[in-house]
Write a protein that holds these residues in place. Structure first.
Motif, PDB file in Angstrom:
ATOM      1  N   PHE B 142      11.911   0.664  -7.770  1.00 32.38           N
ATOM      2  CA  PHE B 142      12.789  -0.496  -7.617  1.00 32.38           C
ATOM      3  C   PHE B 142      12.737  -1.401  -8.848  1.00 32.38           C
ATOM      4  N   GLY B 143      12.205  -0.856  -9.924  1.00 32.79           N
ATOM      5  CA  GLY B 143      12.138  -1.616 -11.168  1.00 32.79           C
ATOM      6  C   GLY B 143      11.035  -2.659 -11.187  1.00 32.79           C
ATOM      7  N   ILE B 144      10.119  -2.577 -10.240  1.00 33.79           N
ATOM      8  CA  ILE B 144       9.026  -3.563 -10.198  1.00 33.79           C
ATOM      9  C   ILE B 144       7.799  -2.974 -10.888  1.00 33.79           C
ATOM     10  N   ILE B 145       7.242  -3.728 -11.828  1.00 34.47           N
ATOM     11  CA  ILE B 145       6.002  -3.275 -12.469  1.00 34.47           C
ATOM     12  C   ILE B 145       4.835  -3.812 -11.643  1.00 34.47           C
ATOM     13  N   GLY B 146       4.184  -2.924 -10.961  1.00 33.32           N
ATOM     14  CA  GLY B 146       3.079  -3.331 -10.083  1.00 33.32           C
ATOM     15  C   GLY B 146       1.880  -3.793 -10.886  1.00 33.32           C
ATOM     16  N   PRO B 147       1.087  -4.684 -10.323  1.00 37.16           N
ATOM     17  CA  PRO B 147      -0.097  -5.181 -11.054  1.00 37.16           C
ATOM     18  C   PRO B 147      -1.250  -4.179 -11.006  1.00 37.16           C
ATOM     19  N   ASN B 148      -2.282  -4.477 -11.733  1.00 32.90           N
ATOM     20  CA  ASN B 148      -3.519  -3.704 -11.595  1.00 32.90           C
ATOM     21  C   ASN B 148      -4.260  -4.340 -10.412  1.00 32.90           C
ATOM     22  N   TRP B 149      -3.893  -3.888  -9.241  1.00 32.76           N
ATOM     23  CA  TRP B 149      -4.272  -4.538  -7.987  1.00 32.76           C
ATOM     24  C   TRP B 149      -5.741  -4.944  -7.916  1.00 32.76           C
ATOM     25  N   LEU B 150      -6.601  -4.027  -8.233  1.00 32.90           N
ATOM     26  CA  LEU B 150      -8.030  -4.286  -7.992  1.00 32.90           C
ATOM     27  C   LEU B 150      -8.710  -5.019  -9.140  1.00 32.90           C
ATOM     28  N   ASN B 151      -7.965  -5.267 -10.215  1.00 30.58           N
ATOM     29  CA  ASN B 151      -8.582  -5.934 -11.358  1.00 30.58           C
ATOM     30  C   ASN B 151      -8.056  -7.326 -11.640  1.00 30.58           C
ATOM     31  N   TYR B 152      -7.060  -7.760 -10.882  1.00 31.61           N
ATOM     32  CA  TYR B 152      -6.599  -9.136 -11.012  1.00 31.61           C
ATOM     33  C   TYR B 152      -7.147  -9.933  -9.834  1.00 31.61           C
ATOM     34  N   SER B 153      -7.678 -11.105 -10.149  1.00 30.32           N
ATOM     35  CA  SER B 153      -8.294 -11.910  -9.086  1.00 30.32           C
ATOM     36  C   SER B 153      -7.315 -12.222  -7.972  1.00 30.32           C
ATOM     37  N   ASN B 154      -6.048 -12.459  -8.343  1.00 27.46           N
ATOM     38  CA  ASN B 154      -5.112 -12.876  -7.298  1.00 27.46           C
ATOM     39  C   ASN B 154      -4.506 -11.716  -6.513  1.00 27.46           C
ATOM     40  N   THR B 155      -4.770 -10.484  -6.898  1.00 27.58           N
ATOM     41  CA  THR B 155      -4.246  -9.367  -6.104  1.00 27.58           C
ATOM     42  C   THR B 155      -5.356  -8.536  -5.440  1.00 27.58           C
ATOM     43  N   ALA B 156      -6.579  -8.662  -5.946  1.00 28.30           N
ATOM     44  CA  ALA B 156      -7.668  -7.820  -5.419  1.00 28.30           C
ATOM     45  C   ALA B 156      -7.911  -8.095  -3.933  1.00 28.30           C
ATOM     46  N   LEU B 157      -7.912  -9.390  -3.566  1.00 30.16           N
ATOM     47  CA  LEU B 157      -8.167  -9.714  -2.164  1.00 30.16           C
ATOM     48  C   LEU B 157      -7.005  -9.231  -1.286  1.00 30.16           C
ATOM     49  N   ILE B 158      -5.800  -9.311  -1.841  1.00 33.42           N
ATOM     50  CA  ILE B 158      -4.635  -8.831  -1.076  1.00 33.42           C
ATOM     51  C   ILE B 158      -4.791  -7.335  -0.793  1.00 33.42           C
ATOM     52  N   ALA B 159      -5.235  -6.605  -1.810  1.00 30.10           N
ATOM     53  CA  ALA B 159      -5.436  -5.159  -1.637  1.00 30.10           C
ATOM     54  C   ALA B 159      -6.471  -4.885  -0.554  1.00 30.10           C
ATOM     55  N   ILE B 160      -7.535  -5.673  -0.567  1.00 27.78           N
ATOM     56  CA  ILE B 160      -8.594  -5.495   0.443  1.00 27.78           C
ATOM     57  C   ILE B 160      -8.053  -5.831   1.841  1.00 27.78           C
ATOM     58  N   ILE B 161      -7.209  -6.860   1.900  1.00 26.19           N
ATOM     59  CA  ILE B 161      -6.615  -7.239   3.196  1.00 26.19           C
ATOM     60  C   ILE B 161      -5.723  -6.107   3.713  1.00 26.19           C
ATOM     61  N   ILE B 162      -4.951  -5.507   2.811  1.00 20.80           N
ATOM     62  CA  ILE B 162      -4.063  -4.402   3.212  1.00 20.80           C
ATOM     63  C   ILE B 162      -4.888  -3.262   3.832  1.00 20.80           C
ATOM     64  N   VAL B 163      -6.007  -2.937   3.192  1.00 23.93           N
ATOM     65  CA  VAL B 163      -6.866  -1.870   3.736  1.00 23.93           C
ATOM     66  C   VAL B 163      -7.407  -2.289   5.103  1.00 23.93           C
ATOM     67  N   GLY B 164      -7.757  -3.564   5.223  1.00 24.52           N
ATOM     68  CA  GLY B 164      -8.273  -4.078   6.499  1.00 24.52           C
ATOM     69  C   GLY B 164      -7.244  -3.960   7.604  1.00 24.52           C
ATOM     70  N   ILE B 165      -6.001  -4.285   7.272  1.00 29.30           N
ATOM     71  CA  ILE B 165      -4.927  -4.192   8.274  1.00 29.30           C
ATOM     72  C   ILE B 165      -4.757  -2.729   8.696  1.00 29.30           C
ATOM     73  N   TRP B 166      -4.735  -1.854   7.708  1.00 23.36           N
ATOM     74  CA  TRP B 166      -4.601  -0.419   7.994  1.00 23.36           C
ATOM     75  C   TRP B 166      -5.742   0.057   8.890  1.00 23.36           C
ATOM     76  N   GLN B 167      -6.926  -0.460   8.583  1.00 26.75           N
ATOM     77  CA  GLN B 167      -8.130  -0.022   9.284  1.00 26.75           C
ATOM     78  C   GLN B 167      -8.112  -0.432  10.758  1.00 26.75           C
ATOM     79  N   SER B 168      -7.570  -1.625  11.049  1.00 23.91           N
ATOM     80  CA  SER B 168      -7.722  -2.130  12.422  1.00 23.91           C
ATOM     81  C   SER B 168      -6.468  -2.031  13.275  1.00 23.91           C
ATOM     82  N   PHE B 169      -5.283  -1.912  12.661  1.00 20.95           N
ATOM     83  CA  PHE B 169      -4.122  -2.032  13.531  1.00 20.95           C
ATOM     84  C   PHE B 169      -3.933  -0.814  14.425  1.00 20.95           C
ATOM     85  N   GLY B 170      -4.430   0.349  14.010  1.00 19.79           N
ATOM     86  CA  GLY B 170      -4.344   1.545  14.848  1.00 19.79           C
ATOM     87  C   GLY B 170      -5.119   1.366  16.140  1.00 19.79           C
TER      88      GLY B 170
END
Lengths: 425, 293
Positions: B142-170
């Motif tokens: 979609f023409g979006i340049i994604g960040p280096n999720w796990l290496n930027y302070s403002n995206t790393a926690l979001i990435a961890i939250i996404i995994v948490g949601i995946w882990q528990s919503f099932g």
């Protein structure tokens, strides 16, 4: 009656044999050895231990690979120390050698060296000094590394840069990185592996004429002018020229191996891995000879040493046999061949010695020894058990700087302030 | 008389195996940890020195402690509502699905529960990789340049939250499916006769009757979120620059990395008290809104 006597005799013979076997078994000293290597490297350790066990009827060594590298190993040692279940022999990162001595009371090897007339001259003097304190030898260096500059030769050819294995200055490396970054299919010109520890910062700092700290005077020195110049150098690469993309150490190695990153400053431990796994022409160079003020390069010796934790005489004696074996000509070739590290054993590191074929096949390996010959510096040991905490805090601030959240000044100031608080200076 | 005493004691006798295990594995270690929190415990020598409240003082003066509290709260706020809401939505969708797909979806959503979190974290690490990771490659469509999720302070926690949601919503999906099955069809039949829309049926029948399940799901997800550790340890190691350093990680780091068991125990004790109070508060507030059939 005869039948009864016969049965008694048989029983007596069986008893004597059983006791005999038991007494022979009781003489076997079972040792436990902890290390950090996994997968193929662990397999290599396993094979060497098998050889040792076969050669020593009365010693049986088992080994355990502890995850999390030296930090993980230290954590596990600390935890097991609480319940008094330390291994007899362990590896440990060379930045922890002081703590091994003061915190874990590792055995001095002096008496064994004297008794055995063990020739310390067979080990590299400088590497050996990493595990010595005053006149005591507290362990042996096991697998040593220095930082090297790994390059993708194809990128250099494409950019029309003539690569030399002995770059003259850090400015030259920066110029290469900037030019290589202009290749539109690469993710960056250079990367430093910053997140593992502060080894690369120390390397740059000392190469720019600085020092980490003066322990006797209780004074932090890394934030002085040389430290500021290191961060200035990185700032230009990261933010002004955008030649160093933001990525962690593992990602940087992956990007380099995938042919996306042109240069990476990494451990000699990656020499054979990079050469084997890369699908392009990998080359490596020494760190630049000097900085803009003529300060010579510094190459702190990384890697690990092997230490005895056993306390009982009998176990210590058996551990000494094992430690000797692990740095011997029998065991050390795999440190070079399978692990890519430098060996402290001079017979093994001789390019025309027992590893001549390997050195001929992997000529880059000699580069790291060139660093060693010029003189390795000590991987800085902070006092007592503070190394983990200090390195962790310093790393946090340096990574904040690299990710643009802190200025160079803020990162150095915060690091200094944390170190002073931790050490109560 | 004897019968009365026997009747009173008998339940405890049946409960005793569980109570003994609970006491042995939870109460005793907790009390010991509380004791350690007032001491300086040298793990190497085993020596313990009484410090009083010194560890607690050090703790509240440690910026990193407050930063880890902040990260934990952000994590809880980011993970809990999404995993509860997604659990509910998917449960309803699955229950509406007919045929073989129904079982298939139940199986798929239950997978995170049985999947090793270590393996999942490593897989997510690859998904979040900057250039070749699936997520950034997908965004690039979609023409979006994604960040280096796990290496930027403002995206790393979001990435961890996404995994948490995946882990528990099932897990939440399964609980909600059980809840949905408990709702008597006669309510929907009556609503149908009254001409209620799908939204009205959800708003006035499904949602109120699912509140006991929602209460349970909410509290459990919240408690799991406060205790998050494994994903952080494997994916980011608390970094970059402590951006994902949550309170459980802080406790572990102080105890086993920095060998500061006193401060670690103090932090663990505070975490326990905060979690207990928060759970009681949430339970009280939510109980007021829970409807039982």
């Amino acid at each position: 009656m005869i039948k009864k006597n016969f049965l008694v005799i048989i029983l007596l013979i069986a008893l004597v044999l059983t006791l005999g076997v038991t007494s022979v078994q009781a003489e076997v000293v079972e040792l436990e050895f902890w290390h950090v290597f996994s997968a193929e490297r662990e397999q290599a350790v396993d094979e060497k231990i098998d050889i040792f066990n076969q050669e020593h009827e009365n010693i049986e060594v088992s080994h355990q690979s502890v995850p999390g590298w030296y930090g993980g190993l230290l954590e596990q040692l600390q935890t097991y120390a609480v319940v008094g279940q330390l291994p007899d022999v362990t590896l440990m990162g060379l930045s922890m050698t002081n703590f091994m001595r003061t915190g874990f009371n590792t055995a001095s090897l002096n008496s064994y060296i004297e008794e055995d007339n063990y020739d310390l001259g067979q080990l590299d003097e400088k590497m050996l000094s990493f595990t010595q304190h005053e006149d005591e030898t507290y362990g042996f260096p096991y697998a040593v590394s220095t930082p090297l500059l790994f390059v993708n030769r194809e990128h250099f050819d494409e950019a029309g840069i003539e690569f030399t294995r002995e770059p003259e200055t850090w400015e030259q490396v920066k110029e290469w990185a900037i030019e290589l970054n202009n290749l539109d299919h690469t993710s960056g010109g250079i990367a430093f592996q910053m997140d593992f520890d502060v080894w690369q910062f120390q390397t740059m700092l000392e190469s720019f004429g600085g020092e980490m700290a003066d322990l006797e005077a209780q004074e932090v020195l890394f934030d002085e002018e040389p430290g500021q110049r290191v961060l200035q150098y990185w700032e230009e690469l990261r933010f002004e020229e955008e030649a160093w993309p933001l990525m962690d150490g593992e990602q940087a190695a992956e990007e380099f191996l995938a042919g996306d990153l042109s240069m990476i400053m990494s451990t000699t431990g990656n020499l054979t891995t990079f050469e084997r796994d890369a699908s392009f022409d990998v080359d490596a160079g020494l760190l630049p000879a000097e900085d803009e003020y003529g300060n010579p390069r510094s190459t702190p010796g990384g890697g690990s040493g092997i230490f005895i934790l056993a306390e009982e005489d009998e176990r210590q004696q058996a551990s000494w046999e094992f430690v000797k074996f692990m740095v011997s000509e029998t065991a050390q070739p795999y440190v070079v061949e399978e692990m890519g590290y430098m060996t402290p054993n001079l017979a093994v590191s001789d390019p025309e010695g027992i590893m001549a074929d390997f050195f001929a096949e992997y000529p880059l390996v000699e580069l790291s020894y060139q660093h060693a010959e010029e003189g390795l510096s000590d991987w800085f040991n902070w006092p007592e058990d503070t190394t983990n905490r200090i390195e962790s805090r310093m790393n946090d601030h340096l990574i904040s700087f690299i990710s643009g959240e802190k200025t160079a000044e803020e990162a150095l100031e915060a690091s200094r302030s944390d170190v002073e608080a931790i050490l109560d200076w | 008389m004897f019968y009365k005493i026997k009747k009173k004691i008998e339940p405890y006798f049946y409960l005793s195996p569980a109570l003994i295990l609970y006491g042995f594995f939870f109460v005793a270690p907790f009390i010991y940890a509380l004791y350690v929190s007032f001491n300086d415990w040298n793990l190497m020598t085993g020596e313990m020195q009484w410090l009083g409240l010194e560890n607690y003082r050090n703790l509240v003066n440690d910026e990193l402690f407050w930063y880890s509290i902040r990260n934990t709260l952000l994590y809880v706020v980011g993970r809990v509502p999404f995993s509860v809401a997604l659990g509910l939505v998917y449960a309803i969708l699955i229950e509406k699905t007919r045929g073989a797909f129904r079982g298939f979806f139940r199986f798929v959503f239950f997978l995170p529960i049985v999947f090793s979190i270590a393996a999942a974290s490593l897989s997510f690490q690859l998904l979040f990789a900057p250039r070749r990771g699936f997520i950034n490659q997908f965004l690039s469509l979609f023409g979006i340049i994604g960040p280096n999720w796990l290496n930027y302070s403002n995206t790393a926690l979001i990435a961890i939250i996404i995994v948490g949601i995946w882990q528990s919503f099932g897990y939440n999906v399964i609980l909600y499916i059980a809840g949905l099955k408990n709702i008597d069809d006669s309510y929907y039949d009556a609503a149908e006769i009254d001409g209620a829309t799908a939204w009205q049926k959800f708003r006035f029948i499904t949602w109120p009757l699912l509140t006991p399940v929602t209460f349970f799901v909410f509290v459990m997800t919240m408690l799991f979120s406060f205790r998050v550790f494994d994903v952080v340890q494997i994916m980011t190691g608390g970094g970059p620059s402590n951006a994902t350093n949550v309170i459980s990680f802080y406790v572990w780091q102080e105890a086993f990395r920095f060998f500061n068991t006193g401060v670690a125990s103090a932090a663990a004790a505070l975490l326990f008290i905060v979690m207990m109070l928060l759970t009681l508060f949430v339970a009280k507030k939510m109980q007021e809104r829970v409807h039982y059939q």
